[in-house]
Design a protein around this motif. Sequence first.
Motif, PDB file in Angstrom:
ATOM      1  N   SER A 186     -38.007 -31.674   6.908  1.00 52.33           N
ATOM      2  CA  SER A 186     -38.802 -31.460   5.696  1.00 52.33           C
ATOM      3  C   SER A 186     -38.999 -32.738   4.892  1.00 52.33           C
ATOM      4  O   SER A 186     -40.011 -32.870   4.206  1.00 52.33           O
ATOM      5  CB  SER A 186     -38.165 -30.384   4.820  1.00 52.33           C
ATOM      6  N   VAL A 187     -38.078 -33.697   4.941  1.00 50.80           N
ATOM      7  CA  VAL A 187     -38.208 -34.908   4.125  1.00 50.80           C
ATOM      8  C   VAL A 187     -38.690 -36.125   4.903  1.00 50.80           C
ATOM      9  O   VAL A 187     -39.140 -37.087   4.309  1.00 50.80           O
ATOM     10  CB  VAL A 187     -36.893 -35.256   3.398  1.00 50.80           C
ATOM     11  N   SER A 188     -38.597 -36.104   6.220  1.00 50.61           N
ATOM     12  CA  SER A 188     -39.005 -37.286   6.979  1.00 50.61           C
ATOM     13  C   SER A 188     -40.500 -37.253   7.265  1.00 50.61           C
ATOM     14  O   SER A 188     -41.131 -36.197   7.271  1.00 50.61           O
ATOM     15  CB  SER A 188     -38.213 -37.394   8.283  1.00 50.61           C
ATOM     16  N   GLN A 189     -41.032 -38.428   7.515  1.00 52.82           N
ATOM     17  CA  GLN A 189     -42.454 -38.545   7.831  1.00 52.82           C
ATOM     18  C   GLN A 189     -42.687 -38.097   9.264  1.00 52.82           C
ATOM     19  O   GLN A 189     -41.848 -38.326  10.137  1.00 52.82           O
ATOM     20  CB  GLN A 189     -42.901 -39.991   7.670  1.00 52.82           C
ATOM     21  N   PRO A 190     -43.830 -37.492   9.522  1.00 56.30           N
ATOM     22  CA  PRO A 190     -44.135 -37.128  10.908  1.00 56.30           C
ATOM     23  C   PRO A 190     -44.192 -38.393  11.774  1.00 56.30           C
ATOM     24  O   PRO A 190     -44.702 -39.427  11.360  1.00 56.30           O
ATOM     25  CB  PRO A 190     -45.507 -36.469  10.827  1.00 56.30           C
ATOM     26  N   THR A 191     -43.625 -38.281  12.963  1.00 54.67           N
ATOM     27  CA  THR A 191     -43.569 -39.437  13.845  1.00 54.67           C
ATOM     28  C   THR A 191     -44.401 -39.196  15.099  1.00 54.67           C
ATOM     29  O   THR A 191     -44.536 -38.069  15.547  1.00 54.67           O
ATOM     30  CB  THR A 191     -42.115 -39.771  14.229  1.00 54.67           C
ATOM     31  N   SER A 192     -44.956 -40.273  15.599  1.00 57.68           N
ATOM     32  CA  SER A 192     -45.701 -40.181  16.863  1.00 57.68           C
ATOM     33  C   SER A 192     -44.901 -40.797  18.004  1.00 57.68           C
ATOM     34  O   SER A 192     -45.403 -40.928  19.112  1.00 57.68           O
ATOM     35  CB  SER A 192     -47.054 -40.880  16.720  1.00 57.68           C
ATOM     36  N   ASN A 193     -43.648 -41.158  17.711  1.00 56.93           N
ATOM     37  CA  ASN A 193     -42.761 -41.740  18.713  1.00 56.93           C
ATOM     38  C   ASN A 193     -42.308 -40.627  19.675  1.00 56.93           C
ATOM     39  O   ASN A 193     -41.589 -39.709  19.276  1.00 56.93           O
ATOM     40  CB  ASN A 193     -41.569 -42.389  18.012  1.00 56.93           C
TER      41      ASN A 193
END
Length: 196
Positions: free
Chosen positions: A49-56
């Motif tokens: 909920s607090v982290s940024q969406p990642t494309s990794n």
Amino acid sequence: MCVKAEEQTAEVPAVKVLRGRLWSWGWLSWWSQTVLSVIAAVSLLFVNSVSQPTSNLPALIGRSLAFVALGASAASNFWTWGYTRISARFGRKMPSAADASARALGALRVGTFINLLGMCFAIVGMEAIVGTLAAKALTQGPLSLGAIASPVQAIDVLIVQANTNTLAAHFAGLVANMRMTRAANACATSELVQAA
């Protein structure tokens, strides 16, 4: 006639021991899995909920496998609660040692499989998560090995902690299953000894 009726309703000592082991180890395992799984679930939901969406891709795979392992932990927790129900059923129906052992061993095999599968998902997810963190750690600082530096944050370590709690929940379930399997095998062999 009264003696025969008493003998038929008397509980076999080996079944009584198995019933006690299923009850005590079932509840001990259920509570430990519940506490560890809830902490892991809260941690993973907080991180997501607090982290940024990642494309990794490795990070996505690691998080996805952590959630799959957590789902297996919930399934194991539900299945473990069933051991206490089996124990209560043995107290009401008074099965023979062979019947009690066969029923308990069947349930324990499924529980062991669920825990091993969940541990597998947690370990593979942990490898992806730790690999991603190692890559981040190697690419930050003055001697960066990569072109883009992505700092390791405290939230990244929380993902590792959540996955470790899930792994510990599966381990607790597996240890309890092994202990209850030992009691079920002893119950089965006690009937063989009595028959001889």
